[in-house]
Design a protein around this motif. Structure first.
Motif, mmCIF file in Angstrom:
data_model
loop_
_atom_site.group_PDB
_atom_site.id
_atom_site.type_symbol
_atom_site.label_atom_id
_atom_site.label_comp_id
_atom_site.label_asym_id
_atom_site.label_seq_id
_atom_site.Cartn_x
_atom_site.Cartn_y
_atom_site.Cartn_z
ATOM 1 N N PHE A 72 48.722 39.015 34.482
ATOM 2 C CA PHE A 72 47.614 39.534 35.089
ATOM 3 C C PHE A 72 47.602 38.819 36.511
ATOM 4 N N HIS A 130 32.091 45.490 40.675
ATOM 5 C CA HIS A 130 33.015 44.457 40.956
ATOM 6 C C HIS A 130 34.239 45.225 41.736
ATOM 7 N N GLU A 182 37.305 43.837 42.635
ATOM 8 C CA GLU A 182 38.883 43.664 42.413
ATOM 9 C C GLU A 182 39.569 44.726 42.024
ATOM 10 N N ASP A 199 41.766 45.677 39.995
ATOM 11 C CA ASP A 199 41.981 46.037 38.621
ATOM 12 C C ASP A 199 40.835 46.958 38.342
ATOM 13 N N HIS A 200 39.712 46.940 38.957
ATOM 14 C CA HIS A 200 38.478 47.966 38.680
ATOM 15 C C HIS A 200 38.406 49.062 39.769
ATOM 16 N N HIS A 214 33.021 37.350 39.493
ATOM 17 C CA HIS A 214 34.170 36.416 39.847
ATOM 18 C C HIS A 214 34.149 36.017 41.358
ATOM 19 N N ASP A 235 33.326 41.359 35.085
ATOM 20 C CA ASP A 235 34.347 40.353 34.384
ATOM 21 C C ASP A 235 33.601 39.185 33.512
ATOM 22 N N TYR A 237 41.101 33.782 29.365
ATOM 23 C CA TYR A 237 40.559 34.498 30.588
ATOM 24 C C TYR A 237 39.571 33.534 31.548
ATOM 25 N N THR A 283 34.105 44.146 31.619
ATOM 26 C CA THR A 283 35.333 45.155 32.272
ATOM 27 C C THR A 283 36.663 44.694 31.499
ATOM 28 N N HIS A 284 36.477 43.582 30.641
ATOM 29 C CA HIS A 284 37.761 43.549 30.042
ATOM 30 C C HIS A 284 37.593 43.227 28.237
HETATM 31 FE FE1 FEO Z 1 37.938 39.972 38.776
HETATM 32 FE FE2 FEO Z 1 38.834 42.116 36.190
HETATM 33 O O1 FEO Z 1 38.533 41.285 37.822
#
Ligand code: FEO
Length: 397
Positions: free
Chosen positions: A25, A81, A83, A85-86, A147, A166, A195, A225-226
């Motif tokens: 990740f 967010h 980042e 990954d989203h 984050h 996050d 995490y 989100t995770h």
């Molecule tokens: Fe800070 Fe899942 O991205």
């Protein structure tokens, strides 16, 4: 026919995807149990997608959206967010749904321009603003630095659902179930800590501010989100986040060492025995040349004392040991009890480095540091015992 468990509530669908392929990740942190990228679709008079998807999973993601939407377009994309990954699929979402409006705060929109060159069809929201989808009202809470600076959370007021970005997320793919009561949760508590330690721990103060801001907000479903969606264990998750963001350490000691030819490892074993003989529990031991750095960070973050051992290498700390101390210093983990030991062949660097690290990080250093010369042997046992005693005294204090 069994109920689709992806329908979390009437009109609210989970459309996230599991990633069991990526090794690291952020190209840094291992994923032994995978990771999920959670995304949520709210279908009302208007349709809103809350959080997007990592670009590499666009195919599966769009299939899921099509299944739920049956040809309806998406009206809003709420970007909690940015980042990638989203946000990685934002360009493709705009192509598929030309009327799509992207909803974010001023900083989100700045990043949209920077990452994807997007400047049109955007709706700027401020802290506390609302957006009506018909019967659903979404309220936005800006939670900067949880984050990134643009991070915000979205709250579905009528059904008390918090889409938290996050925050409250964890590593680990979702094995069939989506909501906590459908899952075997044991691995997720550790994965949430890992995490947090790797991704969010530098931002403890903003997390505390976010928790304060949300203190009066009733939450019946928590959608990060995770990792799992939380319903049964919301209080446990919020409490864990509160403790982690205060960098609160639990009773216990991590012993982490590097060792080239086994001498520092032998000293580590001796110290571990001396700690155990004094009733210390749990003790977690990491050989830093072998252990996964993210697991080490998780454990150091969790426990109140850290004992580090290193040979002197090129006049400095052993590189894996130096890397751990750098990771800790850059994350600003709150003060822990620290003790150091090490070995040298002709000139020792370790005691000086322990002192520098503790001064820089405001950690509590147990003195004196223990250092053997050339080879470890039983004559050092007394020194190991006194190091263990010093650690235990500080733990008790
Ligand atoms: Fe800070 Fe899942 O991205």
């Amino acid at each position: 026919m069994t109920k689709e468990i992806t329908e979390l509530l009437p009109g609210l669908h989970y459309v996230g995807v599991n990633d069991r392929t990526t090794h690291r990740f952020e190209a840094l942190w291992s994923l032994p149990y995978g990771v999920s990228y959670n995304s949520y679709l709210l279908t009302d008079e208007k349709v809103a997608l809350i959080d997007g998807m990592e670009e590499g999973f666009a195919g599966t993601y769009f299939e899921r959206l099509d299944e739920v939407l049956g040809g309806r377009p998406v009206d809003y994309l709420i970007v909690n967010h940015m980042e990638p990954d989203h946000s990685g699929v934002i360009g493709q979402l705009r192509q598929r749904y030309p009327g799509l409006q992207i909803v974010g705060n001023a900083k989100t929109l700045e990043m949209l321009r920077g990452f994807y060159g997007i400047t049109d069809n955007c709706l700027t929201v401020k802290d506390g603003d609302t957006l009506s989808l018909g019967s659903c009202t979404l309220r936005f809470y800006l939670t900067p630095m949880v984050h990134w600076p643009e991070t915000m959370m979205t709250y579905w007021e009528e059904l008390k659902v918090l889409f938290s970005g996050d925050a409250f997320g964890s590593f680990g793919a979702l094995n069939g179930g989506i909501v906590d009561e459908q899952l075997e949760l044991a691995p997720f508590w550790d994965e949430m800590r890992r995490y947090y330690a790797c991704i969010v721990s530098k931002f403890g103060r903003p997390v505390q501010q976010a928790l304060k801001k949300l203190a009066g907000v009733e939450i019946e479903l928590l959608c990060p989100t995770h990792g799992p969606v939380w319903r049964e264990h919301i209080a446990d998750v919020v409490s864990l986040y509160d403790r982690m963001s205060r960098h609160e350490g639990e009773p216990g000691v991590v012993v982490a060492y590097g060792s080239m030819y086994g001498h520092t490892a032998r000293m580590a074993e001796e110290i571990v025995r001396e700690l155990a003989a004094r009733g210390v529990k749990p003790i977690v031991v990491h050989n830093l040349s072998v252990s996964d750095p993210s697991m080490v960070l998780r454990d150091v973050h969790k426990y109140r004392a850290l004992v580090v051992g290193s040979p002197t290498y090129n006049g400095e700390l052993f590189p894996e040991v130096a890397a751990l101390l750098d990771r800790l210093a850059s994350r600003g983990v709150a003060p822990r009890i620290f003790a150091g030991f090490g070995g040298m062949t002709w000139a020792g660097a370790t005691p000086r480095r322990w002192k520098e690290f503790c001064e820089r990080s405001a950690w509590e250093l147990c003195t004196p540091a223990v250092e053997f010369r050339q080879g470890y042997n039983r004559s050092y046992r007394e020194l190991c015992a006194s190091l263990a005693e010093n650690v235990v005294e500080k733990l008790r204090g």
